[in-house]
Write an enzyme that holds these catalytic residues in place. Sequence first.
Site: not given
Lengths: 409, 406
Positions: B142, B211
């Site tokens: 990322e 998450h």
Amino acid sequence: MALSRLSSRSTTLLQPLATAAFPTSLRRRHISTDTTPITVETSLPFTTHLVEPPSRAVETSSEELLSFFRDMALMRRMEIAADSLYKAKLIRGFCHLYDGQEAVAIGMEAAITRRDAIITSYRDHCTFLGRGGGLFEAFSELMGRTTGCSKGKGGSMHFYKKDASFYGGHGIVGAQAPLGCGLAFAQKYSKEEAVTFTLYGDGAANQGQLFEALNIAALWDLPAVLVCENNHYGMGTAEWRSAKSPAYFKRGDYVPGLKVDGMDALAVKQACKFAKEYALKNGPIILEMDTYRYHGHSMSDPGSTYRTRDEISGVRQVRDPIDRVRKLIISHDIATEKELKDMEKEVRKDVDAAVAQAKESPIPKPSELFTNIYVKGFGSESFGADRKELRKCRHTKIISSLSTEQTQA
Amino acid sequence: MAARIHGGAGAGAATALSTFNPKKLVAPSRTNLPAARSSKRYIVAAAGSDASKKSLRVGHSQKLIANAAVATKADTSATTGTGHELLLFEALQEGLEEEMDRDPHVCVMGEDVGHYGGSYKVTKGLADKFGDLRVLDTPICENAFTGMGIGAAMTGLRPVIEGMNMGFLLLAFNQISNNCGMLHYTSGGQFTIPVVIRGPGGVGRQLGAEHSQRLESYFQSIPGIQMVACSTPYNAKGLMKAAIRSENPVILFEHVLLYNLKEKIPDEEYICNLEEAEMVRPGEHITILTYSRMRYHVMQAAKTLVNKGYDPEVIDIRSLKPFDLYMIGNSVKKTHRVLIVEECMRTGGIGASLTAAINENFHDYLDAPVMCLSSQDVPTPYAGTLEEWTVVQPAQIVTAVEQLCQ
């Protein structure tokens, strides 16, 4: 073509200070238009990883050598002037000086065009100058004036020059590596036939994002040249204490690398020329520039607690980039010692003039606090949904009263 | 509704301003709400005694049964008659595809966006249509691919960077904060960063703590970025298009549980205003500010509230940075009570900032303290019941409204 590019480049470096005070005879020497090629051999061979080295014989000319000398002397003088300004508290915060490493900036510029992009870290003053930035803009930015290259809002670590494809100027170690690969990606996307030189230091060479970016660059065949300016100290930590493998040119693993004597401007030029050709065809390549900085990491670092003064003076005596070019010029009878000294004096005058001019420049107005946060000035005002009513946020009202106070004062 | 251009960056701040007189603000012309003054008088009279309150309630509920209790969107779909029905992720894809058709500088990068079609199918089919150079499958890094998108944007490309889950973008925080948000400023305006960073966040169905993160609270302080949250297929497509066209970096927050919402959207091209909130349900008694998934919890609570005789005004703030204080302010001036319902954590969330903004700017108009219902300050548990309790539920919203409207 090379002639006009080089001569235009060196005049750009001195452009903002074109004064009538300097006798033109000093500027335009009959030898400086001589482009007959001179071949010089690099002092050290190139060490390679997964690639064949370029030739050690570098083609140059007296004009190029003189421009190297003048431009490096200018960079050196600028950094020393910045040192004094910092001690005089006209430059605040962080100030990372590049003296000793000038050959990397100069050699790179000689090998590439302004369409190739350069992105580097916070040690960016000389790279900015090499890309055509002006002394006046540089000093203004360092002193936080509106005439600075980033309008005084960036500071020492945020020099940029978009029209010369110089993308800065980044304070966070290693953060420019993914950005640089993004620039290379954009060049490939737009089919520009240009490369991006992403510079980072031996300290940043241990950043994960560098390897992430390298992986993507190699995977997608991006025209990226990653240049590790190895000055052997990551802030105060020597390279052998921070890297298990200080052979930074080999750390790309599947990406080829070249180790270059970074104090030899001609070797740098040869390596960059080679790297550009390679990257356009084959994807990323790593260049490790073996260089040295005379100052500490920044102005708050004396630079002598983690290395001896003998080491510093030793490098200065034996490997100084400007002295090397000076010796070359003298040995090839391109100019005399006195002429070179006069050139240095001229350069010093230019730098002093730029500093003086920058000292007189205005500081930014308070309203500048809110400009360029968003494009179109949005952020300090909020609009009604139908854009008929304009309502200012509270703090802008305070700022506007500040500015009226200032004008009244 | 395209964003209008404001000329003269920052110039307004320096010149002398006419003193802002809030009382001169006119109620929005788009809706048919009564003027601020009269409704204020109305409610003050009602707040006095129980009897009058009862009559107020009765009168109101009679009026309200005529109105629809469910959302009446002001900028609603299918105003031209024909439209097409689709799911929210398809709306996002449509917006993205239209923008990619329109401007060759738009590209998409992210994990599994290309050949796989996107883990939430937002980029399905795009790689086949536009090729591998415009829809890029990145490795799992990322930090690097966000940085690459930003670097590409510095040269003029318009990347849409997808975080497979918003929480993963924490790895790219440095790039988003320093390079994305601040480069326009630190370069003195030389570089613009027209990126869109998008991805699903929020609490899903037992996805676990890592998450189920709400990153809007972490990103909200970054200067130089805009944040928007979509909640319906209509505004998802509109905001996606507006975000791509914007010269500023925009973070578009989607929600994992909203991807399968179905709605009919217009056939013709439209974009939503990035800085504008959405009036979901006009009302009189209380302003409920919400965004993303909580909008649906609020509307569910609204049904109950209407049956109990309340008339809540529900606004989907949509623009998380900056807040649409114009619409919010007008609503506060009308109802004098504010309830914020959000999915962020209690500490330092969007609701906290919004509470501060409302208190600062509209304090004189409030009859009760601003109440903020947020998620609990806990990592989201896996167990289903516990997970339910971390997020605000409609029953809590009803209780809060009753409390505020006493």
